[in-house]
Design an enzyme around this catalytic site. Structure first.
Site, PDB file in Angstrom:
ATOM      1  N   LYS A   1      -0.489  -8.539  13.210  1.00  0.00           N
ATOM      2  CA  LYS A   1      -1.896  -7.443  12.519  1.00  0.00           C
ATOM      3  C   LYS A   1      -3.253  -7.440  12.944  1.00  0.00           C
ATOM      4  O   LYS A   1      -3.605  -9.094  12.713  1.00  0.00           O
ATOM      5  CB  LYS A   1      -1.479  -7.533  10.689  1.00  0.00           C
ATOM      6  CG  LYS A   1      -2.703  -6.500  10.599  1.00  0.00           C
ATOM      7  CD  LYS A   1      -2.740  -6.206   8.745  1.00  0.00           C
ATOM      8  CE  LYS A   1      -2.803  -5.148   8.245  1.00  0.00           C
ATOM      9  NZ  LYS A   1      -4.010  -4.915   6.557  1.00  0.00           N
TER      10      LYS A   1
ATOM     11  N   THR B   1       1.346  -4.126   4.346  1.00  0.00           N
ATOM     12  CA  THR B   1       0.856  -5.404   5.671  1.00  0.00           C
ATOM     13  C   THR B   1       0.159  -6.607   6.175  1.00  0.00           C
ATOM     14  O   THR B   1       0.231  -6.883   6.782  1.00  0.00           O
ATOM     15  CB  THR B   1       0.069  -3.817   6.089  1.00  0.00           C
ATOM     16  OG1 THR B   1      -1.509  -3.929   5.424  1.00  0.00           O
ATOM     17  CG2 THR B   1       0.780  -2.621   6.218  1.00  0.00           C
ATOM     18  N   ASP B   2      -0.562  -6.403   4.543  1.00  0.00           N
ATOM     19  CA  ASP B   2      -1.173  -8.299   5.185  1.00  0.00           C
ATOM     20  C   ASP B   2      -0.377  -9.036   5.632  1.00  0.00           C
ATOM     21  O   ASP B   2      -1.464  -9.837   6.057  1.00  0.00           O
ATOM     22  CB  ASP B   2      -1.907  -8.470   4.114  1.00  0.00           C
ATOM     23  CG  ASP B   2      -3.342  -7.342   3.470  1.00  0.00           C
ATOM     24  OD1 ASP B   2      -4.036  -6.631   4.714  1.00  0.00           O
ATOM     25  OD2 ASP B   2      -4.095  -7.577   2.671  1.00  0.00           O
TER      26      ASP B   2
ATOM     27  N   THR C   1       1.045  -0.866  -0.039  1.00  0.00           N
ATOM     28  CA  THR C   1      -0.150   0.260   0.029  1.00  0.00           C
ATOM     29  C   THR C   1       0.452   1.524   0.083  1.00  0.00           C
ATOM     30  O   THR C   1       0.069   2.623  -0.812  1.00  0.00           O
ATOM     31  CB  THR C   1      -0.281  -0.276   0.465  1.00  0.00           C
ATOM     32  OG1 THR C   1      -1.874  -1.266   1.076  1.00  0.00           O
ATOM     33  CG2 THR C   1      -2.075   1.479   1.235  1.00  0.00           C
TER      34      THR C   1
ATOM     35  N   TYR D   1      -5.184 -29.739  30.830  1.00  0.00           N
ATOM     36  CA  TYR D   1      -5.762 -30.852  30.568  1.00  0.00           C
ATOM     37  C   TYR D   1      -5.992 -32.466  29.658  1.00  0.00           C
ATOM     38  O   TYR D   1      -5.217 -32.618  29.627  1.00  0.00           O
ATOM     39  CB  TYR D   1      -6.900 -29.653  29.987  1.00  0.00           C
ATOM     40  CG  TYR D   1      -7.831 -28.564  30.855  1.00  0.00           C
ATOM     41  CD1 TYR D   1      -8.261 -28.413  31.709  1.00  0.00           C
ATOM     42  CD2 TYR D   1      -6.895 -27.130  30.205  1.00  0.00           C
ATOM     43  CE1 TYR D   1      -9.008 -27.596  32.343  1.00  0.00           C
ATOM     44  CE2 TYR D   1      -7.106 -25.827  30.745  1.00  0.00           C
ATOM     45  CZ  TYR D   1      -7.890 -26.275  31.704  1.00  0.00           C
ATOM     46  OH  TYR D   1      -8.477 -24.862  32.646  1.00  0.00           O
TER      47      TYR D   1
END
Length: 332
Positions: free
Chosen positions: A156, A85-86, A12, A277
């Protein structure tokens, strides 16, 4: 002046509006010019290596970026990588393993708005990244929203907010405030030994987010598709269902077939602990590998990297029991 290498990959920050939406259209020289007079504080070399939306940055591109970083480690004081950024957190994580022990700062950054937008956050992010790259702190980092995070701890967490990334289960290594760039030395792990490029990756790694009622037959499908590793985001501290749909039985079969199975928590913060557990203890007994407090991005890329180094699951288990670059902290 500090010698800083700017490697550009698109994203971007370098995008312009086209008939099909935003797409990378600016080169690294344009990004460097955006720094204005501040750019005169550094001796900047620009290399455009990719022009991609980060959704298209995959293991092949990771290897290309890693090789550029490795080859530049002795010729520059720091390296800045502009990136979408993704998938930036995945790239930052995998670089942390591929160029482990890098002797200079490698700082990834990007933006939520293109650098040419009048309200862009890209300029602030570039300034922070260059400041961190000039500090001489070795390692792989991600700079965003006036914070610098360890590369293998960044996630992110927002799609549009300018504070798009969080440092998960690890403090930020630096912040920008009234004192300038304030570095927290204690948050930067020391990685011993020389830097060796280890960029072999296994792409046959699958990520599963566990949901109630998930059909265990999915593991048969993954084996038929020749997947060598799987990361499972389990419930809470490490819960997996075994009533009616016995996931644990299938995990055992997958492990016997030579698949490396890493299980971590789908909770973003704190650590998994399979000793708590019954379900977790049963999973451990069937040979699963604990992900501890790693981010999903770190767990996936570490498994891809580990399987690129060895075919032996026990050796992969040993790699996951060791913190290589700060990706693991809380092992109970």
């Amino acid at each position: 002046m500090k010698r800083i290498l700017l490697l550009t990959t698109g994203g971007t920050i370098a995008s312009r509006l086209t008939d099909e939406g935003l797409a990378p259209g600016l080169d690294g020289e344009a990004l460097a010019r955006s720094l204005g007079a501040l750019g005169d504080s550094y001796d900047i070399t620009v290399r455009d290596i990719l022009h991609l939306d980060s959704s298209n940055i995959q293991p092949e591109e990771w290897r290309l970026i890693a090789r550029h970083v490795f080859e530049a480690r002795e010729g520059f004081d720091g390296i800045v990588i502009s990136h979408g950024t993704d998938t930036m957190a995945y790239t930052a994580s995998v670089l942390s393993f591929m160029v482990r022990g890098i002797p200079v700062p490698v700082v990834l950054t990007g933006a939520q708005l293109p650098i040419e937008h009048p309200l862009t956050d890209g300029l602030d992010n570039l300034r922070t990244a260059f400041a961190m790259a000039a500090q001489g702190c070795p390692g792989v980092f991600l700079a965003f929203g006036r914070r610098v995070m360890l590369g293998c701890r960044a996630v992110k967490t927002h799609t549009t907010d300018f504070a798009a990334f969080d440092s998960v289960n690890w403090p930020a290594v630096a912040v920008v405030n009234g004192s300038g760039l304030t570095i927290r030395e204690e948050a930067i792990p020391r990685v011993p030994g020389p830097c060796v490029l280890r960029d072999e990756l296994c792409q046959q790694v699958f990520l599963i987010k566990l949901t109630p009622g998930l059909d265990p037959e999915i593991f048969d499908m993954l084996l038929r598709m020749h997947y060598r590793g799987v990361v499972i985001e389990a419930f809470g501290a490490g819960g997996l269902h075994f009533i009616r749909r016995n996931l644990i039985e299938k995990l055992h079969a997958a492990a016997r077939a030579g698949m490396a199975v890493v299980v971590c928590s789908q909770c973003l913060y704190e650590s998994s602990d399979f000793s708590l557990y019954q379900a977790g203890q049963r999973a451990l007994a069937q040979g699963v590998i604990q992900g501890w407090d790693m981010t999903t991005e770190a767990a996936v890329t570490k498994l891809m990297w580990a399987l690129g180094q060895t075919d032996r699951v026990e050796e992969v288990r040993g790699i996951f029991n060791e913190s290589l670059c700060g990706e693991i902290q809380n092992r109970r």
